[in-house]
Structure formats: C-alpha cells, structure tokens
Enzyme design. Sequence first.
Site, PDB file in Angstrom:
ATOM      1  N   ARG A 110       0.972  -1.166  -0.078  1.00  0.00           N
ATOM      2  CA  ARG A 110      -0.030   0.064   0.005  1.00  0.00           C
ATOM      3  C   ARG A 110       0.952   1.331  -0.197  1.00  0.00           C
ATOM      4  NH1 ARG A 110      -1.823   0.424   6.636  1.00  0.00           N
ATOM      5  NH2 ARG A 110       0.512   0.191   7.270  1.00  0.00           N
ATOM      6  N   CYS A 114       2.512   6.739  -7.087  1.00  0.00           N
ATOM      7  CA  CYS A 114       3.666   7.844  -7.505  1.00  0.00           C
ATOM      8  C   CYS A 114       2.867   9.333  -7.158  1.00  0.00           C
ATOM      9  CB  CYS A 114       4.053   7.653  -8.770  1.00  0.00           C
ATOM     10  SG  CYS A 114       4.942   9.256  -9.394  1.00  0.00           S
ATOM     11  N   ASN A 148      -4.098   7.829   3.443  1.00  0.00           N
ATOM     12  CA  ASN A 148      -3.559   7.384   4.968  1.00  0.00           C
ATOM     13  C   ASN A 148      -2.056   7.539   4.936  1.00  0.00           C
ATOM     14  OD1 ASN A 148      -4.548   5.736   7.461  1.00  0.00           O
ATOM     15  ND2 ASN A 148      -2.805   4.385   6.392  1.00  0.00           N
ATOM     16  N   GLU A 149      -1.699   8.096   6.014  1.00  0.00           N
ATOM     17  CA  GLU A 149      -0.422   8.086   6.399  1.00  0.00           C
ATOM     18  C   GLU A 149       0.492   8.526   5.145  1.00  0.00           C
ATOM     19  OE1 GLU A 149       1.187   4.927   8.777  1.00  0.00           O
ATOM     20  OE2 GLU A 149       0.571   5.972  10.447  1.00  0.00           O
ATOM     21  N   CYS A 154       9.589   8.938  -4.380  1.00  0.00           N
ATOM     22  CA  CYS A 154       9.532   8.431  -5.741  1.00  0.00           C
ATOM     23  C   CYS A 154      10.574   9.016  -6.530  1.00  0.00           C
ATOM     24  CB  CYS A 154       8.056   8.387  -6.185  1.00  0.00           C
ATOM     25  SG  CYS A 154       7.911   7.561  -7.933  1.00  0.00           S
ATOM     26  N   CYS A 159       8.152  12.208 -11.957  1.00  0.00           N
ATOM     27  CA  CYS A 159       8.491  12.907 -10.769  1.00  0.00           C
ATOM     28  C   CYS A 159       9.668  13.628 -11.296  1.00  0.00           C
ATOM     29  CB  CYS A 159       9.062  11.896  -9.551  1.00  0.00           C
ATOM     30  SG  CYS A 159       7.709  11.399  -8.667  1.00  0.00           S
ATOM     31  N   GLU A 311      -5.030   7.505  15.600  1.00  0.00           N
ATOM     32  CA  GLU A 311      -4.693   6.178  15.438  1.00  0.00           C
ATOM     33  C   GLU A 311      -3.492   5.688  16.854  1.00  0.00           C
ATOM     34  OE1 GLU A 311      -2.794   3.655  12.308  1.00  0.00           O
ATOM     35  OE2 GLU A 311      -4.008   4.818  10.852  1.00  0.00           O
ATOM     36  N   GLU A 359      -1.743  -7.723   9.236  1.00  0.00           N
ATOM     37  CA  GLU A 359      -2.032  -7.248  10.677  1.00  0.00           C
ATOM     38  C   GLU A 359      -2.921  -8.077  11.522  1.00  0.00           C
ATOM     39  OE1 GLU A 359      -3.332  -3.474   9.190  1.00  0.00           O
ATOM     40  OE2 GLU A 359      -1.343  -2.578   9.685  1.00  0.00           O
ATOM     41  N   LYS A 360      -2.891  -9.394  11.342  1.00  0.00           N
ATOM     42  CA  LYS A 360      -3.831 -10.010  11.940  1.00  0.00           C
ATOM     43  C   LYS A 360      -3.174 -10.324  13.625  1.00  0.00           C
ATOM     44  CE  LYS A 360      -1.879 -14.642   9.978  1.00  0.00           C
ATOM     45  NZ  LYS A 360      -0.611 -14.073   9.452  1.00  0.00           N
ATOM     46  N   HIS A 362      -2.098  -7.575  14.996  1.00  0.00           N
ATOM     47  CA  HIS A 362      -2.016  -6.232  15.576  1.00  0.00           C
ATOM     48  C   HIS A 362      -3.060  -6.002  16.716  1.00  0.00           C
ATOM     49  CE1 HIS A 362      -2.303  -1.832  15.703  1.00  0.00           C
ATOM     50  NE2 HIS A 362      -1.003  -1.835  15.166  1.00  0.00           N
TER      51      HIS A 362
HETATM   52  C1  GLA Z   1      -0.453   2.632  10.548  1.00  0.00           C
HETATM   53  C2  GLA Z   1      -1.536   2.604   9.512  1.00  0.00           C
HETATM   54  C3  GLA Z   1      -2.688   1.758   9.790  1.00  0.00           C
HETATM   55  C4  GLA Z   1      -2.260   0.348  10.429  1.00  0.00           C
HETATM   56  C5  GLA Z   1      -1.143   0.836  11.731  1.00  0.00           C
HETATM   57  C6  GLA Z   1      -0.637  -0.462  12.426  1.00  0.00           C
HETATM   58  O1  GLA Z   1      -0.762   3.558  11.129  1.00  0.00           O
HETATM   59  O2  GLA Z   1      -2.107   4.139   9.123  1.00  0.00           O
HETATM   60  O3  GLA Z   1      -3.407   1.445   8.562  1.00  0.00           O
HETATM   61  O4  GLA Z   1      -1.295  -0.229   9.388  1.00  0.00           O
HETATM   62  O5  GLA Z   1      -0.276   1.780  11.089  1.00  0.00           O
HETATM   63  O6  GLA Z   1       0.120   0.032  13.402  1.00  0.00           O
HETATM   64 ZN    ZN Z   2       7.051   9.254  -9.401  1.00  0.00          ZN
END
Ligand code: GLA
Ligand code: ZN
Length: 682
Positions: A110, A114, A148-149, A154, A159, A311, A359-360, A362
């Site tokens: 994930r 780019c 997300n995050e 790249c 780029c 989170e 992540e099972k 986590h």
């Molecule tokens: C990050 C992600 C989440 C998850 C957590 C696990 O913060 O944003 O999707 O993967 O890590 O710690």
């Molecule tokens: Zn790129």
Amino acid sequence: MKGLSNKILYGGDYNPEQWPRDVWTEDMRLFKLAGIDIATVNVFSWARNQPDEETYRFEWLDDVMDMLHANGVHACLGTGTAAHPAWMARKYPDVLTVDSQGRKKKFGRRHNSCPNSPTFRLYGERLAGRLAERYKDHPALLLWHVNNEMGWRCYCDNCERAFRVWLQERYGTLDALNSAWYTSFWGHTFYDWEEIVLPSQQSEHFSAFGHEATAFPAMSIDYDRFNSDSFLACYKLERDAIKSVIPDAVVTTNFQSNGTYKPLDYFKWAKELDVVALDSYPTNDTPMSQIAMRHDLMRGLKNGDPFLLMEQSPSQLNWKDVNPLKRPGVMRLWSYQAVARGAEAVMFFQLRRSAGAFEKFHGAVIDHAGHEHTRVFSECAELGRELQELGDKLIGARTASKAAIVFDWDNWWAIEHSSGPTTRLKYLNQIQRYYDAFYSLNLQVDLIGTDAKLDDYALVIAPVLYMVKPGFAEKLEAYTAGGGTFVTTFFSGIVQETDLVTLGGYPGELRKLLGIWVEELDPLFPGRTNSFVMNENAGPPGETYSCSLLCERLHTEGAETVAVYGGDFYAGMPALTRNRFGQGEAWYISSDPDADFLVDFSKYLSEKLNIKPVAQTPPGVEASARVKEGRRYTFLLNHNDHPAAVQIGEVPTTELLSGMQLTGEATLPAYGVFILEGPINS
Ligand code: GLA
Ligand code: ZN
C-alpha cells in the site's frame, strides 16, 4: 476545528469490508458497550469501490454509513486512496513508484502510488469527489480522512519532469539555480532544464555510514521540499474535490512516524488541514518524553489548536521484531497523555482484529475471540465510559506555555544532508535533549515553526539552527531586543536556505545577536568528551559538565563568557556565552553538553524568567496542564509500574476521573492518571 464534537471522540479504524454482514451487527453491539462514537471507514477500499475504470460501487459503504448512523457512531470517512487497485497498476503503470536505485515497483503493498502520476491524481481526485457527492448529506458524516499516512519517495520519470517544473517556479532562471546549488563544484553547471535529474542513488546519492549521503545537499534539500509538496498537492486535490461539494467539510489526513516523519514538512502541511491528526505507536520501551514531545509538536503545528489522536494500538503492535502486550492500564495512561497535551479524539487502529494478512496480530478492541470478555475490551470499554463522563470539560482547552522550542523540517533535512562535520549529529536527538530537560522539570513547552509568533514566549530555544531561512534572524533579533531570551547551540547560523554558507564567519546571520564569532568546528570521536567549566550564573562557579559530539573554537564579540572549555588545545576558550541584546539576551551553547547541564541550565533560565513548573512530582510522574474558561486542568500521569505519592496542596481539589476530592498527599496508582480541576492560577 470548531465544534467537531462536544466530547472527546472515541473509536478508530473499522474495516467491515473484511467481514461478513452478520459480524457488522455484532460490531455495533460491541461498539455500544465500549462507548465508541466514531469509526474511520473506507481507508483501504479503493479496489472494492472501483472494480474498473468506469464503474463505482458504493452500495456496501451506504450500508456501513447507515448502520453507523443508526447506532450513534460518527463516520470519519476515508477517501481510500492509500492503495491503488491492481487493475490500475496493470493498465496504467505510471501509478507505480520507482525507488532511489531506479527500480520500478510492481503492484503490491500500500502507500504505493507515485504522487506525480497523472493516473493517480486523476482517479484519486475523482474518487474523493464521488464520495463527497454521495455522502454530502449523510447524517453519519463528521470528518474526512484523505488517503492514509501519506508520504514516501518516488524517483520515476514523471517525478523528474515535475521536479524541473518545480525548480523553474522556484528559481526562474538556470543562472539563479546554478548559483543557489553551487554547481561550479565538480563541473555541474546546467545549460538546459532537461539536464537536471533527480538526486538519487543513480545520480548524486550514495550509501555511506548507514545512510543515504548526497554530493549536492542543496539539490537534495530541494528534492525533499519538492517531494513533500508533491504529496501535499495530492492531498489538496482530494480535499478540494470534497470541499467543492461540501464547502464546510472538516478534512484531515493522519500524520505518521509519531508526527516526526522526515519526508513531509508537517508545518507546511498543517496549514492545509482543518485539524491535525496523529498516529502514535510507541513501544513499551519508548521513553515517555519522546511521545510527549511529539504530542506537543502536533499541537504546535496549528499554533496551539487541539489535534486528534487518530490511531494508536489498544495493545500490541505487529510490525516490530518483538511485539509485547501493553500492560494493564498503559493504553488508558497513554490516551490521557495525548489528551493532556491537546488531543480531542482517542482512536485506535483498529476496532476489530483482521483474520488474515499482515495485521492479524496487531492489537484491536475486538480480538479474534470475537466477544467482549477480554482484558483489552474491558480496558477500552472503561476508557469509553470515562470519556463519556468527561463530556465537554476539556473540549477547546488550550495550553499556556511560556517557553518554546523551534522545530524546522528544512533545517532537519539540511543538517542531515550535510557531509561533515559529523554524521552523528541528528536533529531530532538535539530537539529531544532540550525538550527532555523541560519535561523532567514539568515545565510546559511549545514546539513551534519558524513562522510562529514569538512575542508571547519568555524563552525561545532553537537547537542547532544550522539553516537560517530568510527573515528569521531579523525576527529573532526583534524578539530578543524586545525582552525575550533566546538560546541557540553549536552548528547554527551556518547556511542560508539553499545550503550556501553565510560567509564572513559563523554563526553568520546570528553573529550580531549572539555577539560571538565561531572560528572552527571540532567534532569528537564517539566516547570522547570535553567539558564546560562554569564561571558564573547557570550553576555554581567552578562546576563542570561534560560535553561531546562537537565543540567549537569561538571568540566573543560583545557577549560574556559564562563557561569555558576545560580541555584540549582550546581549554579556557568560551564554551557558553550570553549576549545582552536590547531588552533581552541571547545565549550560545557551543557544544552538546550532558543532561545535567541541560537540566540545570533550563532550571536557571526558567527561575530567572519566572516560568513555573506545572507541578512538583516524583520521578516517572508526568505533569501537563490545559486551561479553559478560567479553569486549569492538571494531568498527573504515573508512568511507573508502582504507585507514586503526589502533593495535591491544601485546597480540596476535584479529581475528574474518580470524582474524588483530594487534599494533601494522594496516591497515584501504578500507571494511574489524575485530572485535577482548579482555578487558573492554582
Ligand atoms: C499505520 C496505518 C494503519 C495500520 C497501523 C498499524 O498507522 O495507518 O493502517 O497499518 O499503522 O500499526
Ligand atoms: Zn514518481
């Protein structure tokens, strides 16, 4: 963030797309039991929502949104662009990134798009717009969660082309770029924009001493700026797609690496977010001052506004080499630590533990057992109940700090791209060392950017201010002249914003303010030390402190010498200086002194400047306060695995979580929390 909620939001990431429908119903029952009122949904559902180029299928998400609303749970709606669908990678390989060694990635994992891919930008923006159209009137919708995050690096051809455009906008002419980058070095003069390539392991970068070094820091700093801006442009595309449909939408994205993610300039980003959101993942052995510092930084990003703890794990992680459980009480303690420093949401990753894939293992509120009879669920439900009872008490409360530490991403990049004087100089460590001194004394401190207003602070510390950006030296001079106390350290005032040295003697633009001239920089081998011998103030005369990392041979030019070096061929030369400047004073710490010095020095300055500790506490008990409408909320957080005795004072004081009236000495249980409510001057 105005009026997001009238209580501290409680919930987290929820991925019902991983589960059959009957599990969703059970989830709603369990959410209610746990006091959960917000769920972040649709974060990794792009492939589900868009099976091909033309088709969008949101029916499942309609069900989720309706179900959340029917159960009194707000939706933090993800745009879902953090992992592109496999069909997109196959059909439009420009979405795939290229690493620093020039290797084109295949579909996988994930955070894999780019930021300058036309395909990613087009479909990302379109998806955000479709979601906004579909859910604009949905009663569950409270908040938007873009991607997300965000952030990685790249080095693809798109780029590279975008970098050239970015540079043309910044420099206008090749002449300006050539002089800014100092390209007369190693025959790098550019005669055509097309000659410029990205600084990577294929060009200017190479591996040295465990990191990626660069032959042209100015180029690499500009790449960092460009890369941060590229992702920010993606964020803004999605945000604007949402806001064009819902003008008053509250839009955020979650910041990673506990808020100190090096590739993105979060001060610049925060200006584009309606509220800052943090992902916080300490391990059981992370010093708590590290997390406190990052919470304070999150509050500082938007000049003191509250942020969301978007989170954290209810218990263990899965992505470290060893992932122990959070001990009983620790999740609650760390949640209140965030609240104490400005958080107005306490959210988890994730609400139900995945049955497969990465992540099972986590931690999650609902475990694989699937019911509420677990330790983790009980602790989560207890916290949920407390947050409900707290109601709106702390909503909108602020933090009143008289001291600030300057934090600057450009400076961070520049220091760590520098070849010499020592690769052991790490910017975050330096910030943390100064922060730790204040933390250990329970002195409240803000983390601020270079464009923050300084006037309200009695003390401003800018550790290792290597890069002085345009106008900042004048701003520091005006602040100090007006009565402020300014502190900076070794390796400061060296370069301007394109890493060109300010000639004529270090610390360059800060020389007048500090009243010194630094002639030579002398980094020390690991394990080697020198010392500061104090000759007045800031400690008893004759006291010595150890110092290491880097020492400087400096001369005073109007400043007083407060300590001299104790050893080496520059023994007796100034090590710590103070310059009276207008109504204020500017201090220079010319090496990396030991923690005893930093604590004594912080204590000396804060007493002199009448900066008061939040409370007196025994070791391992953190104190921090928020204020609102004439009331002060003092948080006492016991990070010890044993009880601690704390002094409440003679006036009976309400402890909000238990409702008890406390006076005199009280016992804070192991990992316990007190929130003491009192008048503002208590
Ligand atoms: C990050 C992600 C989440 C998850 C957590 C696990 O913060 O944003 O999707 O993967 O890590 O710690
Ligand atoms: Zn790129």
